[in-house]
Design an enzyme around this catalytic site. Structure first.
Site: not given
Ligand SMILES: NCc1[nH]cc(CCC(=O)O)c1CC(=O)O
Length: 298
Positions: A79-80, A123, A126-129, A145-147, A150-151, A238
């Site tokens: 997803k990243d 969060t 923006l998708r979640r917000k 933000r953060g790992n 942290t979150r 976008c």
């Molecule tokens: N954006 C960061 C990110 N990238 C992948 C995951 C979780 C693992 C995944 O979705 O495969 C996360 C953390 C989150 O969004 O909570």
């Protein structure tokens, strides 16, 4: 045969890479994997929200290592990954995905969404917000933000009653018992490819292809191709908030597609879900993307 797998150094990245290493070694008894940690720009810039720094910041240095031949494989979260793929590189078919849904981490369990009546939720996306503010009108959000760790630690700080995270990262981190609520895919449409591991390598690397093909999962592969088709068509470059998920059932040959697309400045959130034949799902996904773009005027 020895292969080198590159990854970021975050706890989630290392956990995921170790999972892939174990899967590869189990399916290929003659292969052993060495993990190489690579620092990326995204690991350094922890201040700006993700939609400002851009998704590609977590991958550039790792992709350069692949292209140079310093490593043979890279493991990321699919997803990243930006929708346009880097010249000379490819993503292999993925292993079985983890749960695609988002979860709420807060100090107490809730059964129904209506119990989450008011307060601030953290969060970074923006998708979640936009989606949480739509389904819980009295909830407001704040950017974090953060790992993952942290979150999660922001719960209880400055009036934050909970944070929204991907179930996949929570489960892989071993924090399943901290989950207060699992959002239905129709309540918060997940990000495309949430829960899917990205295994990246060089194009035409036949040896590696053969090794990785032994850990592929058909249902996840079909799902990924549909979700990537949507993402490419929408051109996620976008920075509008969007979500997309394909719930694939190989037995019935059908897929439920759930999509959302928003415009924060106009305060619009479009949502749509359809059930289609798997054979027609990529086309249907692209049609939804075009429909959304037309409606919002991108
Ligand atoms: N954006 C960061 C990110 N990238 C992948 C995951 C979780 C693992 C995944 O979705 O495969 C996360 C953390 C989150 O969004 O909570």
């Amino acid at each position: 045969m020895k292969i080198k797998i590159g990854t970021r150094g975050s706890k989630l990245a290392l956990t995921q890479t170790n999972m892939v290493k174990n899967m590869i070694e189990e399916a290929n008894p003659n292969v052993s994997c060495e993990i190489v940690v690579i620092k990326t720009k995204g690991d350094v810039d922890l201040k700006n929200p993700i939609h400002k720094v851009g998704k590609g910041v977590f991958v550039k240095e790792i992709e350069d290592s692949l292209l140079r031949g310093d490593i043979d494989l890279a493991v990321h979260s699919m997803k990243d990954m930006p929708s346009d793929e880097t010249e000379g590189l490819m993503f292999f078919d993925p292993p079985k995905a983890e749960d695609a849904r988002d979860v709420l981490i807060s100090s107490r369990k809730i059964e129904k969404l209506s119990e989450l009546c008011s307060g601030i939720v953290g969060t970074g996306s923006l998708r979640r917000k936009l989606q949480i503010e739509t389904i819980c009108p009295n909830i407001s959000t704040t950017s974090i933000r953060g790992n993952i760790e942290t979150r999660m630690s922001k719960v209880g700080e400055e009036g934050i009653i909970g944070v929204v995270l991907a179930y996949a990262g929570i489960l892989r981190g071993g924090y399943g018992d901290k989950v207060s609520y699992v959002f239905d895919k129709s309540e918060i449409v997940p990000s495309p490819c949430q829960g899917i591991l990205a295994i990246q390598g060089r194009k035409n690397d036949e040896k590696i292809l053969e090794i990785i093909s032994k850990i592929r999962d058909e249902e996840t592969t079909v799902r990924m191709n549909i979700e990537r088709a949507f993402q490419r068509e929408l051109n996620a470059g976008c920075h509008s908030p969007m979500g997309f998920n394909a719930e694939v059932d190989l037995k019935t040959g059908e897929a439920i597609l759930r999509a959302c697309f928003g415009d924060e400045s106009k305060n619009i959130l479009l949502k749509k879900s359809v059930c289609v034949k798997i054979s027609e799902a990529e086309e249907a996904a692209k049609n939804i993307a075009r429909e959304f773009k037309d409606a919002i005027g991108k």
